[in-house]
Design an enzyme around this catalytic site. Structure first.
Site, PDB file in Angstrom:
ATOM      1  CG  ASP A  60      46.611  43.517  38.868  1.00 15.34           C
ATOM      2  OD1 ASP A  60      47.450  44.223  39.455  1.00 15.34           O
ATOM      3  OD2 ASP A  60      45.789  43.976  38.056  1.00 15.34           O
ATOM      4  N   GLY A  61      47.806  39.131  39.877  1.00 17.53           N
ATOM      5  CA  GLY A  61      47.602  37.797  40.426  1.00 17.53           C
ATOM      6  C   GLY A  61      48.472  37.548  41.647  1.00 17.53           C
ATOM      7  NE  ARG A  65      48.707  32.320  42.626  1.00 14.43           N
ATOM      8  CZ  ARG A  65      48.632  32.700  41.355  1.00 14.43           C
ATOM      9  NH1 ARG A  65      49.018  33.915  40.996  1.00 14.43           N
ATOM     10  NH2 ARG A  65      48.159  31.871  40.425  1.00 14.43           N
ATOM     11  CG  ASN A 136      40.183  41.552  42.164  1.00 14.75           C
ATOM     12  OD1 ASN A 136      40.386  42.703  42.526  1.00 14.75           O
ATOM     13  ND2 ASN A 136      40.746  41.048  41.080  1.00 14.75           N
ATOM     14  CG  ASP A 166      26.788  31.641  31.518  1.00 14.20           C
ATOM     15  OD1 ASP A 166      25.760  30.946  31.343  1.00 14.20           O
ATOM     16  OD2 ASP A 166      27.490  32.066  30.585  1.00 14.20           O
TER      17      ASP A 166
END
Length: 283
Positions: A60-61, A65, A136, A166
């Site tokens: 998925d990364g 990209r 995403n 956060d």
């Protein structure tokens, strides 16, 4: 006329380059294909303008990209998983040689995934200083500092809430299975055209995720801008100052995935990739 087939791979994944070379030889694509690591994809504009299909090899990364470049070309892609979970991937390495030809011959459906456009405005400027696109999510939070942040959220020009949290995530339906899910957000069917506004560990303000229509406009800003970062798909990070604001809308860019199975297989794929198969559920 687009006739080429492009192979894009993660150079950090062991054997990915060799796997691509073997695929090209096995399928007799030597004369009508090109290959590149994701790190060199931005330099392939000439090849991309002639390409009809992309074969993307990685997890998925790698997809996140690559789509930063590929989405503006509107080229359908078939993904082969060489990562871990692979929520967006279509084929396994074992399936690729037998099944890839079907995808390259156009005998499958095209699944479109919406993206987000994040525009950063500096010091009340009328024109954005930076415009980025995300498949995403877009995340506003502290950069490496464990300290709460006050984040003002405006929806379609109306003040929504001030989060003390956060971070705040604005996610697509695709991104709902990523950081937003780990922050307690809902899992959304990927074909849905909407945005999710999800706080991370909120102390005050809206405590739950908010689902918004695809024509919504979200504005985020902060009061204390010490060590604040805007992250896009977890890869691009920009410093964020007290007078900055980020305006998030649905992007005009669309990512096109080639799929063989019906869209409803998302449900079984989801439970399998999360380790929730029936066999793991006690009687």
């Amino acid at each position: 006329m687009r006739e080429l087939i492009g192979f894009v791979f993660n150079p950090l994944t062991q054997n990915s380059a060799t796997f691509v070379e073997d695929l090209i030889k096995e399928l007799n694509l030597d004369g009508i294909s090109w290959a590149t690591p994701t790190s060199e994809l931005e330099n392939k504009s000439e090849e991309l303008s002639k390409t009809k299909t992309i074969v993307l090899v990685g997890g998925d990364g790698t997809i996140l990209r690559a789509v930063r470049v590929l989405s503006k070309y509107s080229i359908p892609m078939v993904t082969i998983n060489m990562g871990r979970i692979g929520f967006m991937s279509e084929l396994t390495v074992e399936e690729a040689k037998d099944k890839l030809s079907k995808y390259l011959n156009g005998k499958v459906r095209i699944e479109e995934r919406r993206m987000l456009r994040a525009s950063i405005y500096k010091d009340n400027d009328e024109q954005p200083a930076v415009v980025m696109h995300a498949l995403n999510d877009v995340v506003l939070g502290r950069g490496g500092v464990a300290k709460l942040l006050d984040i003002d959220a405006v929806a379609n020009g109306e003040q929504l809430t001030r989060y003390r949290a956060d971070a705040v995530i604005v996610s697509t339906a695709t991104g709902s299975t990523g950081y937003a899910m780990s922050a307690g957000g809902p899992i959304i069917f990927p074909d849905c055209r909407l945005m999710l506004l999800q706080p991370v560990a909120p102390h005050t303000g809206l405590q739950h995720g908010l689902v918004l229509p695809e024509d919504a406009t979200i504005e985020l800003s902060v009061k204390d801008a010490e060590n604040v970062m805007l992250s896009v798909d977890g890869f691009v990070e920009k410093d964020f100052k007290a007078n900055d604001k980020v305006v998030i809308t649905v992007s005009p860019n669309v990512v096109k995935f080639l799929r063989e199975k019906p869209s409803a297989t998302f449900y079984s794929s989801l439970t399998r990739r999360l380790g929730l198969e029936k066999s793991s559920i006690p009687n």
